[in-house]
Design an enzyme around this catalytic site. Sequence first.
Site, PDB file in Angstrom:
ATOM      1  N   GLN A   1      -4.450  -1.786   9.469  1.00  0.00           N
ATOM      2  CA  GLN A   1      -4.240  -2.968   9.276  1.00  0.00           C
ATOM      3  C   GLN A   1      -5.013  -4.304  10.189  1.00  0.00           C
ATOM      4  O   GLN A   1      -4.484  -4.330  11.386  1.00  0.00           O
ATOM      5  CB  GLN A   1      -2.903  -3.451   8.751  1.00  0.00           C
TER       6      GLN A   1
ATOM      7  N   ASP B   1     -11.359   2.420   4.486  1.00  0.00           N
ATOM      8  CA  ASP B   1     -11.746   0.937   4.525  1.00  0.00           C
ATOM      9  C   ASP B   1     -13.237   1.018   4.146  1.00  0.00           C
ATOM     10  O   ASP B   1     -13.818  -0.196   3.834  1.00  0.00           O
ATOM     11  CB  ASP B   1     -11.268   0.196   5.409  1.00  0.00           C
TER      12      ASP B   1
ATOM     13  N   LYS C   1       0.847  -1.216   0.055  1.00  0.00           N
ATOM     14  CA  LYS C   1      -0.003  -0.097   0.142  1.00  0.00           C
ATOM     15  C   LYS C   1       0.850   1.078  -0.033  1.00  0.00           C
ATOM     16  O   LYS C   1       0.776   2.158  -0.803  1.00  0.00           O
ATOM     17  CB  LYS C   1      -0.915   0.092   1.028  1.00  0.00           C
TER      18      LYS C   1
END
Length: 280
Positions: free
Chosen positions: A96, A119, A52
């Site tokens: 994460q 997200d 990422k």
Amino acid sequence: MVLIDGKKVSGEIRNRLAEEVQELKKKTGKTPGLATVLVGDDPASAVYVRNKNKICGELGFQSFEQKLSSDTSEEKLLQLVEELNANKDIHGILVQLPLPDQIDSEKILQAIDPNKDVDGFHPINVGKLVVGNALLTPCTPTGIIELLDHYDIEISGKHAVIVGRSNIVGKPVSMLLLQRNATITICHSRTQNLEEVTRSADILVAAVGRANFVTEEMVSEGTVVIDVGINRVDGKLTGDVDFEPVSKKASYITPVPGGVGPMTIALLMENTLKAFKESL
Ligand code: NDP
């Protein structure tokens, strides 16, 4: 059968995003910023976060990497999230998952500013998704819709069967398909006569997490098959679909790797750009 090339489509999205970032930088002098938070040293999570950050660099985004040790307390992580929320150079925050046991993931996800929730997991954004007016929608499900659109696959009026009801894939992809006027059936581990249900699908989304779970008996001729699964079998990445036989029946099918996977990261970047544009 048409092989849906997620690598190619995600590459096109990334090129488009990079161009837009350059244009916005010229106009405003600002660039989108994505903060990634990695707690602990799970090797798979470390690879995801590294990718990422690498892609952030390629697209001209600023990346803010936060690495915390596996014994980090929930309080300390909440404090960091507050700092990232307050930082005006940061437009997207990605924590994460999975987090270590001492940390309540729900609590952390709820602490993220919904405007920076790239997200799309914050309850406010989940609610907006259900209502149908969310700006930030979960990356993998949105990537699936973009793949269908890219290949001009009709969604409206079609029967979409989703196997899996997780909060990160099954439920949100169902909502997005419903929004696009599909008739949806959501299946899970208690579903009876699963084969019968999946055989009635025009679009079949497999998000189960079990290698080769979808067999040829479960698929009808001409079905569009979207394989979300990422399973490791003898060190090799394998989807949830028994690819060889199923691909002979499918009209379109995503491979693993190279299907849905690369879309997820492209959509994360797209969400960060959206959040940045909202902040301008
Ligand atoms: P979860 O484990 O959270 O959910 C799996 C779902 O499958 C559950 O709803 C479960 O039902 C259902 N299920 C399990 N066994 C059966 C069965 N025998 N019959 C019918 N349904 C069953 O997984 P995720 O949604 O998080 O992930 C699914 C897969 O997608 C994984 O392989 C994951 O690695 C992959 N993934 C890939 C991404 C990408 O970028 N390509 C992103 C995210 C995930 P129940 O709810 O009843 O337990």
